[in-house]
Design a protein around this motif. Structure first.
Motif, PDB file in Angstrom:
ATOM      1  N   GLY A 174       0.831  -1.199   0.000  1.00  0.00           N
ATOM      2  CA  GLY A 174       0.000   0.000   0.000  1.00  0.00           C
ATOM      3  C   GLY A 174       0.863   1.246   0.000  1.00  0.00           C
ATOM      4  O   GLY A 174       2.086   1.183   0.090  1.00  0.00           O
ATOM      5  N   ASP A 175       0.219   2.389  -0.117  1.00  0.00           N
ATOM      6  CA  ASP A 175       0.932   3.665  -0.162  1.00  0.00           C
ATOM      7  C   ASP A 175       0.819   4.375   1.179  1.00  0.00           C
ATOM      8  O   ASP A 175      -0.291   4.545   1.705  1.00  0.00           O
ATOM      9  CB  ASP A 175       0.332   4.562  -1.256  1.00  0.00           C
ATOM     10  N   PRO A 176       1.932   4.813   1.740  1.00  0.00           N
ATOM     11  CA  PRO A 176       1.853   5.539   3.018  1.00  0.00           C
ATOM     12  C   PRO A 176       1.208   6.907   2.837  1.00  0.00           C
ATOM     13  O   PRO A 176       1.232   7.484   1.743  1.00  0.00           O
ATOM     14  CB  PRO A 176       3.317   5.664   3.441  1.00  0.00           C
ATOM     15  N   LEU A 177       0.662   7.414   3.903  1.00  0.00           N
ATOM     16  CA  LEU A 177       0.051   8.750   3.864  1.00  0.00           C
ATOM     17  C   LEU A 177       1.090   9.859   3.769  1.00  0.00           C
ATOM     18  O   LEU A 177       0.762  10.986   3.421  1.00  0.00           O
ATOM     19  CB  LEU A 177      -0.791   8.976   5.114  1.00  0.00           C
ATOM     20  N   THR A 178       2.343   9.562   4.066  1.00  0.00           N
ATOM     21  CA  THR A 178       3.371  10.592   4.193  1.00  0.00           C
ATOM     22  C   THR A 178       3.434  11.507   2.984  1.00  0.00           C
ATOM     23  O   THR A 178       3.488  12.721   3.112  1.00  0.00           O
ATOM     24  CB  THR A 178       4.758   9.952   4.392  1.00  0.00           C
ATOM     25  N   GLY A 179       3.425  10.935   1.810  1.00  0.00           N
ATOM     26  CA  GLY A 179       3.609  11.737   0.606  1.00  0.00           C
ATOM     27  C   GLY A 179       2.346  12.297   0.010  1.00  0.00           C
ATOM     28  O   GLY A 179       2.351  12.767  -1.131  1.00  0.00           O
ATOM     29  N   ASP A 188       3.624   7.976   8.378  1.00  0.00           N
ATOM     30  CA  ASP A 188       4.685   7.105   7.865  1.00  0.00           C
ATOM     31  C   ASP A 188       4.280   5.636   7.934  1.00  0.00           C
ATOM     32  O   ASP A 188       4.663   4.834   7.070  1.00  0.00           O
ATOM     33  CB  ASP A 188       5.964   7.272   8.707  1.00  0.00           C
ATOM     34  N   ASN A 189       3.522   5.277   8.959  1.00  0.00           N
ATOM     35  CA  ASN A 189       3.254   3.871   9.257  1.00  0.00           C
ATOM     36  C   ASN A 189       1.826   3.438   8.971  1.00  0.00           C
ATOM     37  O   ASN A 189       1.441   2.324   9.302  1.00  0.00           O
ATOM     38  CB  ASN A 189       3.594   3.580  10.720  1.00  0.00           C
ATOM     39  N   ALA A 200      -0.996  10.130  16.491  1.00  0.00           N
ATOM     40  CA  ALA A 200      -1.674  10.177  15.191  1.00  0.00           C
ATOM     41  C   ALA A 200      -2.041  11.608  14.819  1.00  0.00           C
ATOM     42  O   ALA A 200      -1.868  12.037  13.665  1.00  0.00           O
ATOM     43  CB  ALA A 200      -2.922   9.298  15.225  1.00  0.00           C
ATOM     44  N   VAL A 201      -2.549  12.381  15.776  1.00  0.00           N
ATOM     45  CA  VAL A 201      -2.924  13.769  15.497  1.00  0.00           C
ATOM     46  C   VAL A 201      -1.695  14.586  15.120  1.00  0.00           C
ATOM     47  O   VAL A 201      -1.721  15.372  14.162  1.00  0.00           O
ATOM     48  CB  VAL A 201      -3.633  14.378  16.720  1.00  0.00           C
ATOM     49  N   ALA A 202      -0.612  14.410  15.846  1.00  0.00           N
ATOM     50  CA  ALA A 202       0.612  15.151  15.532  1.00  0.00           C
ATOM     51  C   ALA A 202       1.055  14.872  14.109  1.00  0.00           C
ATOM     52  O   ALA A 202       1.467  15.778  13.377  1.00  0.00           O
ATOM     53  CB  ALA A 202       1.714  14.794  16.526  1.00  0.00           C
ATOM     54  N   SER A 203       0.958  13.619  13.678  1.00  0.00           N
ATOM     55  CA  SER A 203       1.416  13.282  12.327  1.00  0.00           C
ATOM     56  C   SER A 203       0.524  13.890  11.258  1.00  0.00           C
ATOM     57  O   SER A 203       0.957  14.080  10.120  1.00  0.00           O
ATOM     58  CB  SER A 203       1.482  11.766  12.151  1.00  0.00           C
TER      59      SER A 203
END
Length: 965
Positions: free
Chosen positions: A120-125, A217-218, A253-256
């Motif tokens: 799957g694709d991480p949310l980071t990008g 990231d995770n 999670a909120v911080a990310s």
């Protein structure tokens, strides 16, 4: 080996030395998986993706400080979540049946594990996250928190730097790795504030096994439709599994999420709501959540800086630093009281309230409403800064009307805080009334009346009514019916809340207005009058501007604040947020100066006409200007602007000499009229400037001491040699009337950002021009009139006396006023062109404005202030230049300064895009500054001359923070 204890370990945890070849051998020899390794990012371990014929796997080689028990606990957690339907990796057994394989590399004993690969694709990008993605992040964090409930294993009894229970100790231990002092101070102050809020809650927060790193990231998106309401997602990286505060799972999670929505941090409410659908929060956890978000951000940044310091090759940690700092910056700007109220509202919507009855037997009307908004004239002359101004104005209005009341939903100027680096709470959710002493207060609804400290709350289904200033009839809690008397008052503050037992802040920061209006609705019906302030919409106003105002007349910023008030060196927008004005050289004596306001009002009440009439103000003003002018310059023309002044100066030179050619300097800007534009060659203002000059304009090399053709001690001689060559060529060409009429230049290179000309340049240039009978024009529109501090006129700095001076901007403090000052001989020769006239130039009001500005400058010692404050600010900027290579040079003198930004201190490649981003970032810090120069890479610093040392420091501190990012 015991479990990891961060506080008992050396703080440096570089990753183990494992190569791709090592990873390939471990996967093959220990797990029977052959494949090609690709390293994945990690803060402290080594992770490799293994692609082979049998599939895709992840090989994890743990940092040797982590025990086998800890790794076994992680495997157990993965299995527990997998069994409960959460998409997560699973640990695979090795060839010997154990899922923990001990290996030795380079004399170091390590433990390796092989995990299934979660595709799957991480949310980071993903950039800005949609609401669905924000909910997905909260959903998976909530399901993880719920799925780990009840899990027990000795390996979870560990203490890592990510355990928010020890966040204060972690920041203390690692803060020295933050190199920039301004950044370090921010981290330490924010940490202290968050810990203080958290301290009384610590023993009330639930503890359990948590993943500890459910971040963008995770989290991997495993579904195709990320815009739907149900986004399947998986979670990876269980390296931080341990016992900790359950609410910390959500805080992480909120911080990310914050760096994905930096302009709208309250959109993280989507994440919070989705989490609580699986793992409801207790009251103490709701209260603790935002302090924990801020602590998580603080730990992230200090850990990132430390990890890069000890592991220079860790590109994963290095690349994460930018968004970690952004997360911290966003988190620290959110008020924890406000976000706590919004969280409670989002999670606990109560039943609809009944219609309330009036509080008083008084007939309020519009005349009783006290306007405390940004445009209220009751707050002129800086009254909004006076202590207790709200109470005093309420008393004044109450005495004259018998009653007075403030407005709900108003951004109050009285709550504005000058020189604030973060948004301040100015939106009023409460209403205050001033009534005759002893006025009886009636219950607007039926319910239970109880004391809460010095306040009282009337609780009814769906609505709490909060009172400050109520003198109750009975000090005991009691049931009351709508209309029953509650007590008496003289000054009563009323606020409504739809959160049972919880009073929202009386004032909140801009943003989330619809949520606030729903949570704490308008109490106006209780007063029998519509009191709510009109809602502001700066974006709608900008659309109206663009629809009718030629767009070539640009505005600052893509999304500008709507500025409706100024005071001294501050600007205030319609939401009562203040900014230090570092760019308004037009407003020399400061915004809204009372002496100037009164002088204009008084003169306009008497007379305003044109200069063909005879009146005293004209003579007084022109005499003052002539006295201030150097040497033989004794005659004044008054016009409306700097452009007109330059245009007129050119015509004076051409008429006096009988010749047409004007020598001008490259990269300069002189104005927008036909004549002023002709001698302007800045490509920053006109990209085609060098191609479109008329034939009567000749350009000489820009005498730019920083990035020009000649630099250093001999720069003036080089530039003057070029001027001499150009003039010699002009001597030999064309008819007599095409010869040299004059030379125009700013004594300080204003358009380039206050660049000082090489010493001796103007003296040499003037000599060459005058040898040919030409006229020397000093354009002092930007740099003169006391702004340089050391000198009233910029030409004084160069040791020259021009034949013509042009001036504007500062003369009128925003009123359209300009002047040309020259000799009587040059002025009289202009009569050959006919009479000269400017309708508003020299009008009684314009002359009175000009005189008053000069009086204020004299009486308030503003030129001296420019010298003192300018020198202080320049020293601060010079100190920043030593620490930030982005600052190539600090230009200027007094309060005309420029900070030149470069990408390379050797090639001097201009940092234009960076300058634009810095200006946007400074706006968020409460400072207004804009770029200038041909490459738009110089921060032009030309504030009102009343700028204080404190405001200069505020700007320098803000610039330091922004450059640190």
């Amino acid at each position: 080996m015991t479990n990891f204890d961060f506080l008992a370990q050396p703080s440096a945890l570089p990753r183990p030395d494992v190569t791709a070849a090592d990873a390939q051998a471990i996967a093959r020899d220990r797990f029977g998986v052959d494949g090609t390794p690709t390293e994945l990012g990690s803060q402290q371990d080594r992770n490799f993706r293994i692609d082979g014929p049998s599939g895709v796997f992840v090989l994890k080689v743990a940092n040797p400080v982590f025990s086998a028990d800890e790794l076994a606990a992680q495997n157990l957690a993965m299995g527990a979540l997998h069994d409960r339907g959460v998409i997560a990796p699973r640990a695979l057994p090795g060839l010997d049946g154990s899922d923990l394989q001990r290996v030795e590399l380079g004399g170091e004993r390590l433990i390796a594990r092989l995990l299934t690969y979660v595709d799957g694709d991480p949310l980071t990008g993903e950039g800005e996250l949609s609401d669905a993605q924000l909910r997905s992040l909260g959903d998976i964090a909530g399901r993880v928190a719920a799925g780990l409930t009840g899990l027990e294993h000795p390996g979870t009894e560990r203490s890592t730097q990510w355990d928010l229970r020890i966040a204060g100790e972690v920041v203390d231990r690692l803060a020295d790795h933050v190199a920039q002092p301004a950044r370090r101070r921010l981290i330490e102050e924010a940490t202290r504030g968050a810990l203080a809020r958290l301290e009384p809650l610590r023993d009330s927060l639930r503890i359990g096994v948590i993943h500890g790193d459910v971040t963008d990231d995770n989290i991997v998106i495993t579904g195709a439709d990320i815009d739907g309401t149900d986004v399947p997602a998986g979670v990876i990286d269980f390296g931080d599994v341990s016992r900790g505060w359950i609410v910390a799972e959500l805080a992480v999670a909120v911080a990310s999420a914050l760096h994905h929505v930096p302009g709208e941090p309250l959109r993280a409410l989507e994440t919070i709501a989705a989490f609580t659908a699986h793992q409801p929060l207790t009251d103490p956890e709701i209260e603790a959540l935002w302090p924990l978000v801020l602590l998580r951000a603080a730990v992230l940044v200090v850990s990132g800086e430390q990890q890069v310091a000890v592991d220079a090759g860790n590109t994963y940690a290095a690349e994460n630093r930018a968004h970690e700092w952004l997360v911290f910056d966003v988190a620290r700007r959110v008020d924890p009281d406000e976000v706590e109220s919004l969280i409670r509202w989002r999670l606990r919507r109560d039943a609809a309230a009944c219609a309330p009855l009036p509080l008083f037997d008084l007939g309020f009307d519009d005349s009783d409403v006290l306007d405390l908004s940004v445009t209220s004239h009751r707050l002129d002359e800086g009254r909004w800064l006076e202590p207790d101004i709200e109470a005093r104005l309420l008393t004044e209005t109450g005495r004259s009307n018998g009653r007075a009341v403030t407005r709900y939903g108003e951004f109050r100027l009285t709550r504005a805080v000058p020189e604030s680096a973060a948004a301040t709470p100015t939106l009023a959710l409460a209403v205050t009334a001033r009534v005759p002493e002893g006025t009886r207060v009636h219950a607007p609804v039926s319910g239970m009346l109880t004391a809460s400290g010095d306040d009282w709350v009337l609780s009814s289904p769906g609505l709490d009514v909060w009172f400050s200033g109520l003198v109750p009839l009975d000090a005991a809690a009691r049931e009351v019916a709508a209309g029953d008397p509650l007590g008496t008052t003289e000054t009563l503050t009323v606020q409504l809340s739809r959160l049972a037992g919880h009073r929202p802040p009386a004032f909140v920061r801009p943003g989330a207005e619809p949520e606030w209006r729903a949570l704490s609705p308008d109490p106006s019906p209780l007063f029998g009058i519509g009191l709510a302030a009109p809602e502001e919409d700066p974006d709608a106003l900008l659309r109206r501007r663009d629809a009718s105002f030629a767009r070539v007349q640009e505005h600052y910023y893509a999304h500008p604040p709507q500025i409706e008030r100024g005071w001294r060196h501050h600007l205030v927008d319609t939401r009562a947020q203040t900014y230090v004005d570092m760019v308004n050289n037009v407003t020399a004596v400061g915004h809204a100066h009372p002496r100037l306001v009164n002088a204009v009002r008084d003169q306009w009440a008497l007379l305003n006409t044109n200069s063909r009439f005879h009146y005293e103000e004209l003579s007084d003003f022109t005499s003052r200007l002539a006295e201030l002018a150097p040497g033989p310059l004794d005659t004044v023309f008054l016009v409306n602007s700097g452009s007109e002044a330059v245009d007129l100066a050119i015509r004076l030179a051409q008429t006096f000499t009988g010749r047409r050619t004007i020598l001008a300097v490259r990269e300069a800007y002189h104005g927008w009229t036909v004549g002023a534009d002709a001698v302007s060659s800045s490509i920053g203002d006109n990209p085609r400037a060098l191609e479109t000059r008329p034939d009567w304009v000749r350009l000489v090399e820009s005498p730019h001491s920083y990035r020009g053709k000649y630099r250093g001690p001999g720069a003036a001689a080089g530039y003057l040699a070029d001027v001499a060559a150009q003039l010699a060529a002009l001597d030999d060409a064309g008819p007599d009337d095409a010869g040299l009429a004059g030379f125009i230049a700013e004594p300080v290179f204003g358009n380039a950002g206050g660049v000082m000309l090489p010493d001796g340049y103007l003296a040499g240039a003037y000599e060459l021009v005058r040898e040919r009978g030409g006229v020397c024009i000093a354009d002092e529109v930007q740099v003169g009139y006391g702004r340089l501090g050391e000198y009233f006129w910029g030409s004084e700095q160069q040791g020259v006396i021009p034949d013509i001076i042009t001036v504007a901007k500062a003369m009128g403090n925003g009123h359209p006023l300009g002047a040309v000052i020259t000799t009587r001989e040059i002025a009289e020769r202009f009569a050959a062109e006919g009479s000269f006239f400017s309708s508003a130039g020299g009008s009684p009001v314009s002359a009175r404005v000009g005189l008053t500005v000069l009086d204020i400058m004299r009486d308030e010692h503003l030129q001296e202030n420019a010298r003192i404050v300018g020198a202080h600010l320049a020293a601060r900027l010079d100190e920043l230049a030593k620490r930030f290579p982005t600052i190539g040079a600090v230009h200027g003198l007094g309060l005309y300064l420029g900070v030149e930004l470069v990408r390379d201190p050797v090639t001097l490649e201009p940092a234009g895009a960076e300058a634009a981003r810095i200006c946007d970032a400074l706006l968020a810090e409460g400072c207004i500054v804009q770029p200038t120069g041909d490459y738009k890479n110089v921060l032009k610093i030309k504030p009102p001359l009343c700028l204080t040392v404190e405001a200069a420091d505020f700007f320098a501190d803000a610039l330091e923070r922004v450059l640190s990012d």
